[in-house]
Write an enzyme that holds these catalytic residues in place. Structure first.
Site, PDB file in Angstrom:
ATOM      1  N   HIS A  62       0.888  -1.170   0.000  1.00 16.98           N
ATOM      2  CA  HIS A  62       0.000   0.000   0.000  1.00 16.98           C
ATOM      3  C   HIS A  62       0.917   1.209   0.000  1.00 16.98           C
ATOM      4  O   HIS A  62       2.003   1.159   0.592  1.00 16.98           O
ATOM      5  CB  HIS A  62      -0.846   0.063   1.278  1.00 16.98           C
TER       6      HIS A  62
ATOM      7  N   ASP B  55       2.335   1.838   3.358  1.00 12.47           N
ATOM      8  CA  ASP B  55       3.278   0.823   3.870  1.00 12.47           C
ATOM      9  C   ASP B  55       4.710   1.249   3.542  1.00 12.47           C
ATOM     10  O   ASP B  55       5.642   0.980   4.293  1.00 12.47           O
ATOM     11  CB  ASP B  55       3.052  -0.537   3.194  1.00 12.47           C
TER      12      ASP B  55
ATOM     13  N   MET C 273       2.640  -5.753  -7.932  1.00 14.80           N
ATOM     14  CA  MET C 273       1.345  -5.138  -7.620  1.00 14.80           C
ATOM     15  C   MET C 273       1.518  -4.034  -6.597  1.00 14.80           C
ATOM     16  O   MET C 273       2.381  -4.118  -5.718  1.00 14.80           O
ATOM     17  CB  MET C 273       0.377  -6.217  -7.100  1.00 14.80           C
TER      18      MET C 273
ATOM     19  N   LYS D  17     -15.025  -7.866  -0.575  1.00 14.86           N
ATOM     20  CA  LYS D  17     -15.098  -8.419   0.789  1.00 14.86           C
ATOM     21  C   LYS D  17     -16.486  -8.092   1.319  1.00 14.86           C
ATOM     22  O   LYS D  17     -16.980  -6.984   1.081  1.00 14.86           O
ATOM     23  CB  LYS D  17     -14.009  -7.796   1.676  1.00 14.86           C
TER      24      LYS D  17
ATOM     25  N   HIS E 175     -12.232 -13.835   1.913  1.00 17.20           N
ATOM     26  CA  HIS E 175     -13.392 -12.956   1.750  1.00 17.20           C
ATOM     27  C   HIS E 175     -14.608 -13.691   1.202  1.00 17.20           C
ATOM     28  O   HIS E 175     -15.729 -13.408   1.632  1.00 17.20           O
ATOM     29  CB  HIS E 175     -13.024 -11.767   0.866  1.00 17.20           C
TER      30      HIS E 175
ATOM     31  N   ASP F 220      -5.588 -13.189  -4.119  1.00 20.69           N
ATOM     32  CA  ASP F 220      -5.096 -13.141  -2.729  1.00 20.69           C
ATOM     33  C   ASP F 220      -5.331 -14.485  -2.069  1.00 20.69           C
ATOM     34  O   ASP F 220      -6.475 -14.890  -1.839  1.00 20.69           O
ATOM     35  CB  ASP F 220      -5.846 -12.052  -1.938  1.00 20.69           C
TER      36      ASP F 220
ATOM     37  N   ASP G 151     -12.265 -11.899   9.338  1.00 19.99           N
ATOM     38  CA  ASP G 151     -11.206 -12.157   8.358  1.00 19.99           C
ATOM     39  C   ASP G 151      -9.940 -12.649   9.063  1.00 19.99           C
ATOM     40  O   ASP G 151      -9.229 -11.887   9.699  1.00 19.99           O
ATOM     41  CB  ASP G 151     -10.912 -10.831   7.627  1.00 19.99           C
TER      42      ASP G 151
ATOM     43  N   ASP H  12      -7.253 -14.341   7.677  1.00 19.66           N
ATOM     44  CA  ASP H  12      -5.993 -14.206   6.919  1.00 19.66           C
ATOM     45  C   ASP H  12      -4.958 -15.246   7.363  1.00 19.66           C
ATOM     46  O   ASP H  12      -3.767 -14.936   7.504  1.00 19.66           O
ATOM     47  CB  ASP H  12      -5.414 -12.790   7.058  1.00 19.66           C
TER      48      ASP H  12
HETATM   49  C1  DIG Z   1      -7.369  -6.868   2.436  1.00 15.97           C
HETATM   50  O1  DIG Z   1      -7.524  -8.215   2.137  1.00 15.97           O
HETATM   51  C2  DIG Z   1      -6.784  -6.117   1.270  1.00 15.97           C
HETATM   52  C3  DIG Z   1      -5.659  -5.231   1.690  1.00 15.97           C
HETATM   53  O2  DIG Z   1      -4.769  -6.043   2.405  1.00 15.97           O
HETATM   54  C4  DIG Z   1      -5.059  -4.836   0.375  1.00 15.97           C
HETATM   55  O3  DIG Z   1      -5.558  -3.582   0.023  1.00 15.97           O
HETATM   56  C5  DIG Z   1      -5.546  -5.859  -0.609  1.00 15.97           C
HETATM   57  C6  DIG Z   1      -4.423  -6.321  -1.489  1.00 15.97           C
HETATM   58  O4  DIG Z   1      -4.140  -7.653  -1.316  1.00 15.97           O
HETATM   59  N1  DIG Z   1      -6.171  -6.895   0.240  1.00 15.97           N
HETATM   60 MN    MN Z   2      -6.604  -9.087   0.291  1.00  5.36          MN
HETATM   61 MN    MN Z   3      -8.332 -10.547   4.087  1.00  3.60          MN
END
Ligand code: DIG
Ligand code: MN
Ligand code: MN
Length: 387
Positions: A54, A57, A88, A183, A220, A245, A255, A257
């Protein structure tokens, strides 16, 4: 050695993934923060192909020009030293309190304008670092109360923003395409465009739909109780699987992750099989993070585990495709003598007349064997390593 990640596997990690410091809504960070360069170097020698970021970041929003230059110089040095690339980029339109009511869909026109300006800068930064895919995750584009704004108006605001940004990319001559990431909720109670299907419908309403695709995330779709591989197949079928992702997630939870393949192993297998069967050539991006209980040595194990599990499931998919018993069962259940091949040619009055003339013995049709229990057990035994 087997299952050793290599750059050609195109495994990537967001800086925010290996850089996750273990904060959660109920607890303070458990790991010290790393700089972007340190996050890159943490992946050195892991076999990872790339990192993503991002805007915030990499360059904090309030960084001075001198600080920005120093950060970017150090980051580029780390990329150069490790050979890791940046496929990306994305923008953080969800962390700053200014986005508390959304970014592109905020009621305040000043917030919407600031979000656009922030993304223009973030696109430039991403392109400077070599990104060719730009992800939009609208984490704050939603509501807690639908008294606050019309979903129709919000859809138009989102469309206006994306149309503007697509024109910017074209005007700049950037080699960049957009990948929208759906999401269903969190952090907003309801997030607009909550699923791959919803996003595909939305993309078709844009001025430059060919520039815009999907970045589906395992967690998601799982949060909505949906079949992720079905969603990915729909995106692929539409020519819109621009990025993906990968992580893991129990159904019906916030979420999580989790490390790829760490909870819903069978679903992860079908996903890897699909991606490998169709020849998906994009990044295998892990948008996941280690447990809050992990130190950075274990964070490295987290990253390694994501990649190794993908490679192990890739081999399992090859074994499935080569397994004579499984393939014989698939041939059996799909047997087709071709007597209805005329329907594959599309509509005509002749076809209608012929179809009307067909007779169907429903009892006999019901007796046709479909040994899916046998087929699924063979799949399970393949995954358990006993065939
Ligand atoms: C959340 O799953 C989002 C953020 O982490 C980011 O903007 C995007 C890119 O993978 N996934
Ligand atoms: Mn993501
Ligand atoms: Mn996520």
């Amino acid at each position: 050695m087997a299952y050793e990640p290599q750059p050609e596997h195109k495994f990537t990690f967001g800086l925010w993934t290996v850089g996750n410091i273990g904060r959660d809504p109920f607890g303070a960070p458990t790991r010290d923060p790393l700089t972007p360069a340190q996050q890159v170097r943490l992946l050195e020698g892991s076999g990872a192909y790339g990192v993503n970021f991002h805007d915030d970041d990499l360059v904090p929003v309030d960084a001075t020009a001198a600080e920005r230059d120093a950060i970017i110089r150090e980051f580029k040095q780390a990329l150069n030293d490790t050979g890791i690339v940046v496929p990306m980029a994305t923008a953080n339109l969800f962390g700053d309190p200014v986005f508390k009511d959304g970014a592109f869909t905020a009621n305040d026109p000043k917030v919407r304008a600031y979000a656009l300006q922030k993304v223009l800068r973030a696109i430039d930064l991403g392109v400077e670092m070599g990104a060719s895919v730009y992800v939009f995750w609208g984490g704050r584009e939603g509501t807690e109360t639908d008294s606050s704004k019309s979903p129709l108006e919000s859809s138009q605001r989102f469309r206006d923003a994306l149309n503007f940004l697509c024109r910017y990319v074209r005007d700049q001559g950037y080699n960049l395409k957009f990948a929208l990431e759906p999401k269903p909720n969190e952090p907003r109670s309801d997030i607009y465009l909550p699923s791959v299907g919803a996003m595909l419908g939305f993309i078709s309403t844009l001025d430059d739909p060919e520039m815009v695709g999907l970045n589906p995330e395992v967690a998601h779709e799982h949060m909505s109780g949906l079949n992720f591989t079905h969603a990915v197949a729909q995106a692929w079928d539409a020519g819109k699987l621009f990025h993906i992702d990968l992580n893991d997630q129990l159904f019906g939870r916030y979420d999580q992750d989790f490390r790829f393949g760490s909870v819903m192993l069978k679903q992860a297998f079908y996903l890897v099989k699909f991606l490998e069967d169709v020849g998906y050539a994009g990044s295998r991006h892990f948008d996941a993070h280690a447990y809050r209980t992990s130190d950075y040595a274990d964070v490295k194990e987290f990253a390694r585990g994501c990649m190794r599990t993908y490679l192990i499931l890739k081999e399992k998919a090859a074994r499935f495709n080569a397994d004579s018993e499984i393939q014989a069962l698939l041939a059996e259940v799909k047997a087709d003598e071709g007597q209805y091949a005329y329907l594959a040619g599309g509509y005509s009055r002749e076809v209608v007349a012929r179809l009307r003339g067909e007779t169907f013995d429903r009892a006999a049709m019901n007796r046709r064997p479909l040994p899916y229990e046998r087929l699924d057990q063979l799949t399970i035994e393949l995954l358990l390593g006993v065939r």
